[in-house]
Enzyme design. Structure first.
Site, short mmCIF file in Angstrom:
data_model
loop_
_atom_site.label_atom_id
_atom_site.label_comp_id
_atom_site.label_asym_id
_atom_site.label_seq_id
_atom_site.Cartn_x
_atom_site.Cartn_y
_atom_site.Cartn_z
N GLU A 1 -1.30 -0.76 -4.01
CA GLU A 1 -2.54 -0.07 -3.65
C GLU A 1 -2.32 1.43 -3.51
O GLU A 1 -1.32 1.86 -2.93
CB GLU A 1 -3.02 -0.65 -2.31
CG GLU A 1 -4.23 0.04 -1.72
CD GLU A 1 -4.76 -0.72 -0.49
OE1 GLU A 1 -4.84 -1.96 -0.55
OE2 GLU A 1 -5.04 -0.07 0.52
N GLU B 1 -10.47 2.96 -1.85
CA GLU B 1 -10.94 3.10 -0.46
C GLU B 1 -11.36 4.52 -0.12
O GLU B 1 -12.09 4.74 0.82
CB GLU B 1 -9.87 2.61 0.51
CG GLU B 1 -8.64 3.50 0.57
CD GLU B 1 -7.58 2.91 1.49
OE1 GLU B 1 -6.89 1.98 1.06
OE2 GLU B 1 -7.42 3.39 2.62
N ASP C 1 0.85 -1.18 0.00
CA ASP C 1 0.00 0.00 0.00
C ASP C 1 0.89 1.24 0.00
O ASP C 1 1.73 1.40 0.89
CB ASP C 1 -0.87 -0.04 1.27
CG ASP C 1 -1.97 0.99 1.27
OD1 ASP C 1 -1.98 1.86 0.37
OD2 ASP C 1 -2.82 0.94 2.18
N HIS D 1 -0.54 4.08 0.24
CA HIS D 1 -1.36 4.92 1.12
C HIS D 1 -1.64 6.29 0.53
O HIS D 1 -1.94 7.25 1.26
CB HIS D 1 -0.67 5.06 2.49
CG HIS D 1 -1.61 4.87 3.64
ND1 HIS D 1 -1.82 5.80 4.61
CD2 HIS D 1 -2.44 3.84 3.95
CE1 HIS D 1 -2.71 5.36 5.48
NE2 HIS D 1 -3.11 4.17 5.09
N HIS E 1 -12.20 -2.71 0.72
CA HIS E 1 -11.36 -2.17 1.79
C HIS E 1 -12.03 -2.43 3.13
O HIS E 1 -13.24 -2.20 3.28
CB HIS E 1 -11.23 -0.67 1.54
CG HIS E 1 -10.44 0.08 2.55
ND1 HIS E 1 -11.00 0.99 3.41
CD2 HIS E 1 -9.11 0.08 2.84
CE1 HIS E 1 -10.06 1.52 4.16
NE2 HIS E 1 -8.90 0.99 3.85
MG LIG Z 1 -5.04 1.38 1.83
#
Ligand SMILES: [Mg+2]
Length: 397
Positions: free
Chosen positions: A220, A246, A194, A196, A296
Site C-alpha cells: 500500500e 487514501e 503499508d 505509508h 481505507h
Molecule cells: Mg495506509
C-alpha cells in the site's frame, strides 16, 4: 412535471469531536429522523468542522431526500467547489448522514437503496498501526488482533521513516518487522504491508524486494500519491498487487491514476472522498478498469458502515479495512470503533474473517449518544506526530 418534495426538512445538526481523532456529525430532521456522518481529516478536525458549518448553512430547511442535488450544489455550484481534503471530507460526512436519514425514513438499508448486495459477506481486515514500533510489539499485536477479532488479513507498516537513500538500516528493519509478523501469525493469515507513502522513490524497489519473500497480499502507498506517475513502472517490477488512494479525494485523481495499468487496488476513504455518493462513482470507475476496491478506514463506526454499504453493492470490493481492535493510547482516551455504538455484535466477523451486511435501516449503525456527548465535552485536539530523520530534517510519519 414538478418534483414532489418529501414532507421532511433538515432542522438541526450537531458536531462531536471525539477521541481518538474523529469527528461525528448528527443531522436531525423536522420529523425527528436522525442521520449520522463522519466528516474528518485526522489532525485537522477543527478545520473540517468549520467547513461543515459553512456547508450546513445552505442545507437548513431543505429536503433531506435530495442527496444528489445537495451534493452537486455543494461540490459544483460554488466557484471553488469541493476538491480538496478538508471540503471533500466535510461533504463526505454530510453525504453519509443524508443517506442514513433516507434509509431510516424509508425503512430500508443504504445497501438496498443502492440496488441491493452483490455478495453475502464482506472480507474485513484489521491493522497493527501506522507507527513503526519494535518488531516484537508488532508481531504480538498482529497475532492478538487475529485471535481476538477473527481477522484473516492483517496490515502493518513495513517502512520506517527514511531518507532518499537508506543510511540507517531502515530496509533491514522493515524486513525484520514483516518477518516477525509472518512468523507470529503463521502461513494462513494474509499480510498486507503499508509503506505509508514515507518511502522515497529511490528506495522503493529495494524495500519491495526485501519484503516480497513474506507472501504479501498487497503493498500500500509504496510512494506518496504525488508520485503516482511512477506506479506503472513499479507494477511492472513486482508481482505483488499495488494499492493506493487514501490520500486521493476526487474522481479526477482516480481517473488519472487508472488510465494506465499499474495499480491493482484502489483505496478511497469514504470520509475523505465525498462520501457514499462520490466513492460509488470512483468504485465503478475502478470496476470498469478491472481494478479492485478496498476502502481505507482507520476511522470510526459511521465511516466503516458507509464503507460497507458501498462494498456490498460493488463487485470489485475485495477487502474492507477496519480500525476495530486498534489500540489507542490512554492519551487518546483509549476509545475505539465499537465504544461508540450500541450494536457492537453486528460488527463481529465470522470464522472466515467476513461480515454480513449491517442490518438496516439506514447505515445500520446505532450510535451511543451518551458516550459520544460525554467524550465530546472534552473535545480532542489531535495532531499527527512529527518524526524527523536522524539529521533533524522533517519527513512524513
Ligand atoms: Mg495506509
Amino acid at each position: 412535471m414538478s418534483i414532489t418534495p418529501s414532507s421532511d426538512k433538515i432542522a438541526r445538526y450537531e458536531l462531536f469531536r471525539v477521541t481518538p481523532r474523529w469527528l461525528f456529525l448528527r443531522i436531525k430532521t423536522a420529523n425527528g429522523v436522525v442521520g449520522w456522518g463522519e466528516p474528518v481529516v485526522e489532525g485537522y478536525a477543527e478545520s473540517v468542522e468549520s467547513a461543515v458549518h459553512v456547508m450546513m448553512e445552505s442545507l437548513m430547511g431543505k429536503d433531506p431526500a435530495r442527496i444528489h442535488y445537495h451534493w452537486q450544489t455543494i461540490a459544483k455550484g460554488d466557484f471553488y467547489g469541493g476538491l480538496g481534503p478538508v471540503m471533500m471530507s466535510a461533504l463526505a460526512g454530510i453525504d453519509q448522514a443524508l443517506w442514513d436519514i433516507k434509509g431510516k425514513t424509508l425503512g430500508a438499508s443504504v445497501v438496498d437503496l443502492l440496488g441491493g448486495a452483490v455478495r453475502d459477506r464482506q472480507m474485513v481486515y484489521g491493522h497493527v498501526a501506522a507507527d513503526f514500533e519494535p518488531d516484537d510489539v508488532a508481531a504480538a499485536i498482529a497475532k492478538q488482533r487475529c485471535d481476538d477479532y477473527g481477522f484473516k488479513l492483517i496490515k502493518l507498516c513495513g517502512s520506517p521513516p527514511m531518507g532518499y537513500t537508506d543510511m540507517q538500516g531502515s530496509i533491514e528493519a522493515g524486513a525484520a518487522r514483516v518477518a516477525e509478523v509472518r512468523k507470529a501469525v503463521g502461513p494462513d493469515i494474509q499480510i498486507a504491508v503499508d509503506f505509508h507513502g514515507r518511502c522515497k522513490l529511490p528506495m522503493v524497489r529495494k524495500l519491495i524486494r526485501a519484503l516480497e519473500p513474506y507472501d504479501i497480499a498487497f503493498f500500500e502507498e509504496v510512494v506518496h500519491p504525488d508520485f503516482n506517475d511512477a506506479m506503472p513502472d513499479l507494477a511492472n517490477w513486482t508481482e505483488v498487487p499495488l494499492a493506493t488512494g487514501e490520500r486521493m479525494f476526487h474522481y479526477a485523481e482516480f481517473y488519472d491514476l487508472l488510465r494506465k495499468p499499474g495499480v491493482s487496488i484502489i483505496q478511497p476513504d469514504l470520509s475523505h472522498a465525498g462520501g457514499i455518493t462520490h466513492c460509488l462513482d470512483i468504485a465503478r470507475l475502478a470496476e470498469h478498469r478491472d481494478v479492485a476496491l478496498a476502502p481505507h478506514c482507520p476511522l470510526g463506526p459511521i465511516a466503516l458502515a458507509a464503507c460497507l454499504a458501498v462494498d456490498f453493492v460493488c463487485l470489485n470490493a475485495e477487502y474492507q479495512e477496519s480500525g476495530i481492535g486498534l489500540t489507542y493510547t490512554a492519551e487518546d482516551g483509549g476509545r475505539g470503533v465499537l465504544d461508540y455504538v450500541l450494536n457492537a455484535d453486528d460488527f463481529k466477523l465470522d470464522d472466515d474473517g467476513m461480515m454480513p451486511p449491517l442490518p438496516g435501516p439506514g447505515l445500520g449503525v446505532q450510535m451511543n449518544e451518551e458516550v459520544i456527548r460525554e467524550v465530546a465535552a472534552d473535545a480532542h485536539k489531535w495532531r499527527g506526530p512529527i518524526e524527523p530523520l536522524p539529521d533533524g530534517s522533517p519527513t512524513r510519519w
